[in-house]
Design a protein around this motif. Structure first.
Motif, mmCIF file in Angstrom:
data_model
loop_
_atom_site.group_PDB
_atom_site.id
_atom_site.type_symbol
_atom_site.label_atom_id
_atom_site.label_comp_id
_atom_site.label_asym_id
_atom_site.label_seq_id
_atom_site.Cartn_x
_atom_site.Cartn_y
_atom_site.Cartn_z
ATOM 1 N N VAL A 278 0.840 -1.200 0.000
ATOM 2 C CA VAL A 278 0.000 0.000 0.000
ATOM 3 C C VAL A 278 0.880 1.256 0.000
ATOM 4 C CG1 VAL A 278 -1.651 1.337 1.395
ATOM 5 C CG2 VAL A 278 -2.022 -1.117 1.010
ATOM 6 N N ARG A 282 0.974 4.035 -3.012
ATOM 7 C CA ARG A 282 0.724 5.463 -2.743
ATOM 8 C C ARG A 282 1.901 6.335 -3.134
ATOM 9 N NH1 ARG A 282 -2.637 4.442 2.873
ATOM 10 N NH2 ARG A 282 -4.681 4.431 1.859
ATOM 11 N N ARG A 283 3.111 5.767 -2.994
ATOM 12 C CA ARG A 283 4.302 6.530 -3.357
ATOM 13 C C ARG A 283 4.369 6.724 -4.871
ATOM 14 N NH1 ARG A 283 7.584 3.392 -0.325
ATOM 15 N NH2 ARG A 283 8.326 2.243 -2.145
ATOM 16 N N SER A 289 -6.610 5.938 -5.246
ATOM 17 C CA SER A 289 -7.559 5.344 -4.303
ATOM 18 C C SER A 289 -7.351 3.831 -4.342
ATOM 19 C CB SER A 289 -9.001 5.710 -4.637
ATOM 20 O OG SER A 289 -9.378 5.199 -5.897
ATOM 21 N N THR A 392 -10.911 8.347 -9.262
ATOM 22 C CA THR A 392 -10.675 7.487 -8.105
ATOM 23 C C THR A 392 -11.894 6.609 -7.808
ATOM 24 O OG1 THR A 392 -11.350 9.381 -6.766
ATOM 25 C CG2 THR A 392 -8.979 8.981 -6.975
#
Ligand code: SAH
Length: 431
Positions: A278, A282-283, A289, A392
């Motif tokens: 995760v 996200r990085r 999302s 998203t």
């Protein structure tokens, strides 16, 4: 996947000259496509099957086709015995058994001297359609069929058969015809979609497919689901981030937050692997999302182990959690080797706890959209509101008399809740 499969059958029927009717009572052919991922789905299928029976009694010429995971890929004599009034049994995704049954039937009628108009449309050489029919603004396109992972709780590999990627060029061609027919958003489907191409020549993988499909002019958006954590390469994540049409939305089920439960499920990763995944998603994909799936009450799941799932979701704050209560499925390892020992009441209790938790978390995430201007692809009018989605995958409603179908427009978000948002079309210059 079932929606795509059903549409594929209806396209094949339309090619033969059939047309849809509003009620089963007026149909010449009824196709019942079935899901058995949980007992509740299977029960629903049996319920529908019995409700159709009187129609067959009243009209023996009615053709009933039972399709999908209730039938499975293997011959199932018990099902045939139990439902003698079903004319055709078809495995998931396959319109062929129904089409050849109907062709034979029409042949017999023609020989008997019947010449109804539709019979003339019958073509013995008819080739079966793929998935390339118009489905509205958004469309599903299966790219990986079957599954070979064999999670211990899951019946899908037994019913949909071994994993098989569909040919790269065929998928591209179907995507092209979808767009030509007005589709603006395509969702690529697979039980483990990030394994697309493992059985194809080198270079034909999911990142390559995303790049190729994004070049189809007129296509606004591409999504894909569902991913397994172990196959989410940096290249895939970077492709999502780089290609404008590919939406920053990842569906990657964790199923449980406890290492022992994950091991018993044979998922192939640990709690910490998932946390790191995760973080990596996200990085690499700003503004992404993330959706997950959770099963509560897996055999042997203790209060402490469930708490691990609860704590993981609290920490990760994901955008969606599809929740399910464990349901023993025939022939699976979990059914054969483990006791379904968490009570129905306890499963419900854990389900509700996660539901409430997620409602709170998602409500907070959505509140962050308030006052922002975000692009929305509009799909359909619902009463006096147009319904669309952000990239998203958040549901947005806008009240307007204008025809917004298929348009990708900036929307100013004016209200948010845990399940949807309201907005107004933004004027040029709005931020
Ligand atoms: N390959 C897909 C699975 C689709 S089934 C995927 O990995 O997402 C969708 C979800 O149903 C699964 O993710 C799982 O959370 C749930 N599910 C599968 N088998 C189940 C079972 N026996 N009981 C309860 N939920 C189950």
């Amino acid at each position: 996947m079932n929606v795509a499969d059903s549409l594929r059958v209806s396209t094949a029927l339309e090619q033969m000259g059939y047309e849809p009717v509003g009620a089963p009572e007026t149909a010449d052919v009824i196709v019942l496509n079935t899901c058995v991922v949980r007992q509740s789905a299977e029960d629903k299928a049996y319920g529908r099957l019995s409700s159709i029976r009187p129609l067959k009694d009243a009209n023996p010429g009615l053709v009933i086709n039972l399709m999908g995971c209730l039938v499975g890929v293997k011959n199932n004599p018990i099902l045939r015995q139990r439902f003698p009034y079903v004319d055709v049994f078809s495995p998931p995704s396959d319109p062929a058994p129904l089409i050849s049954h109907l062709q034979q039937k029409h042949h017999q009628l023609m020989q008997a001297g019947e010449t109804a108009e539709r019979h003339a449309l019958m073509d013995e050489e008819m080739s079966l359609p793929g998935y390339a029919h118009a489905q509205g603004v958004t469309a599903f396109l299966p790219v990986v069929l079957g599954c070979s992972h064999a999670c211990t709780y899951c019946v899908i590999p037994y019913r949909r058969g071994v994993e098989e990627s569909r040919p790269f060029d065929q998928v591209v061609a179907e995507a092209e015809s979808m767009v030509a027919a007005g589709v603006r958003e395509i969702t690529l489907l697979g039980q483990i979609v990030d394994r697309f191409g493992k059985d194809l020549p080198p270079g034909q993988d999911l990142p390559a497919l995303l790049r190729r499909i994004s070049r189809i002019s007129g296509l606004s958006r591409i999504r894909f689901l569902t991913s397994h954590p172990n196959w989410m390469t940096d290249e895939l994540l970077d492709t999502v981030a780089e290609i404008e049409q590919v939406c920053p939305h990842i569906e990657v089920p964790v199923q449980a937050g406890d290492d022992t439960v994950l091991q018993n499920m044979r998922r192939g990763y640990t709690r910490d692997d998932y946390r790191q995944l995760v973080a990596r998603i996200r990085r690499r994909i700003p503004g992404v999302s993330i959706a997950t799936d959770i099963i509560v009450g897996f055999p042997g799941e203790t209060d402490e182990q469930f708490q691990q799932t609860y704590d993981l979701l609290e920490e990760l704050r994901l955008d969606v959690a599809h929740l399910a209560r464990y349901s023993p499925r025939p022939n699976t390892v979990a059914t054969r080797q483990m006791m379904d020992d968490v009570s129905a009441a306890e499963k419900m209790h854990r389900f509700r706890l996660l539901e409430q938790q997620q409602e709170r978390i998602v409500g907070e995430i959505h509140a962050g959209y308030l006052g922002r201007v975000v692009p929305v692809l509009f799909e359909e009018k619902h009463k006096d509101r147009w319904r669309g989605r952000t990239e998203t995958n958040k549901l947005v409603f806008v009240e307007t008399n204008a025809d917004l179908r298929g348009q990708l427009l900036p929307v100013h978000i004016t209200w948010t809740g845990p399940w949807s948002m309201l907005g107004e079309l933004a004027r040029a210059g709005d931020q």
